[in-house]
Design an enzyme around this catalytic site. Structure first.
Site, PDB file in Angstrom:
ATOM      1  N   CYS A  60      43.406  -1.742   8.188  1.00 49.02           N
ATOM      2  CA  CYS A  60      44.584  -2.468   7.731  1.00 49.02           C
ATOM      3  C   CYS A  60      45.100  -1.857   6.426  1.00 49.02           C
ATOM      4  CB  CYS A  60      44.197  -3.931   7.513  1.00 49.02           C
ATOM      5  SG  CYS A  60      45.507  -4.926   6.794  1.00 49.02           S
ATOM      6  N   CYS A 105      42.366   0.795  20.133  1.00 49.54           N
ATOM      7  CA  CYS A 105      41.270  -0.030  20.662  1.00 49.54           C
ATOM      8  C   CYS A 105      40.770  -0.910  19.528  1.00 49.54           C
ATOM      9  CB  CYS A 105      40.175   0.899  21.184  1.00 49.54           C
ATOM     10  SG  CYS A 105      38.831   0.033  21.974  1.00 49.54           S
ATOM     11  N   CYS A 141      43.596 -10.548   6.158  1.00 45.87           N
ATOM     12  CA  CYS A 141      44.652 -10.798   5.164  1.00 45.87           C
ATOM     13  C   CYS A 141      45.930 -11.370   5.753  1.00 45.87           C
ATOM     14  CB  CYS A 141      44.960  -9.510   4.410  1.00 45.87           C
ATOM     15  SG  CYS A 141      45.810  -8.282   5.415  1.00 45.87           S
ATOM     16  N   CYS A 186      46.160  -9.572  11.004  1.00 47.04           N
ATOM     17  CA  CYS A 186      44.843  -9.205  10.485  1.00 47.04           C
ATOM     18  C   CYS A 186      44.057 -10.471  10.150  1.00 47.04           C
ATOM     19  CB  CYS A 186      45.028  -8.343   9.247  1.00 47.04           C
ATOM     20  SG  CYS A 186      43.466  -7.843   8.489  1.00 47.04           S
ATOM     21  N   CYS A 197      44.545  -4.755   3.416  1.00 40.27           N
ATOM     22  CA  CYS A 197      43.240  -5.167   2.878  1.00 40.27           C
ATOM     23  C   CYS A 197      42.162  -4.122   3.122  1.00 40.27           C
ATOM     24  CB  CYS A 197      42.814  -6.509   3.455  1.00 40.27           C
ATOM     25  SG  CYS A 197      42.341  -6.458   5.195  1.00 40.27           S
TER      26      CYS A 197
END
Ligand SMILES: [Zn+2]
Length: 134
Positions: free
Chosen positions: A96, A119, A51, A48, A99
């Site tokens: 996510c 996607c 984070c 990510c 975060c």
């Protein structure tokens, strides 16, 4: 993953590029074919951009022909999902788990073995090649 990362919008703006902020914190969508990660074929892990949580491995990536990095599976617990009616059709938005950053949408027209197509906006990801991973 229970150590949630919660920051104010001002803190996110400091941490992220304007493009990453628009996607992760405003549920924006980058233009197709703009992500260098679309052509990323090395072995490694996609994390990510917000984070650093690990989200996908290179083994989960496939060429969807859409212009966005696409995956048929995710690392366990990486994301939470939500129905999104923005285009007047239900889509499943995912973000996510650590975060809360928006990453993309998941569709059911992906390849075997899962039939899923995650996607993902490339700007919401960072790639860590296997050799450099600790
Ligand atoms: Zn995150």
């Amino acid at each position: 993953m229970t150590d949630k990362l919660e920051l104010s919008d001002a803190e996110w703006r400091q941490r992220l590029s304007p493009e990453a902020h628009a996607v992760l914190r405003r549920e924006g969508t980058e233009r197709a074919w703009t992500s260098t990660l679309y052509e990323e074929h090395r072995k490694g892990t996609f994390i990510c951009a917000g984070c650093g949580a690990p989200l996908f491995t290179s083994e989960m990536k496939f060429d969807s022909g859409t212009g966005w990095p696409s995956f048929f599976a995710t690392l366990p617990g990486a994301f939470e999902t939500r129905r999104d009616w923005k285009l007047f059709m239900p889509r499943t938005e995912y973000h996510c788990a650590r975060c809360g950053g928006h990453h993309g949408h998941v569709f059911d027209d992906g390849p075997a073995p899962t039939g899923q197509r995650w996607c993902n906006n490339g700007v919401a990801l960072r790639f860590v090649p296997e050799r450099e991973a600790s």
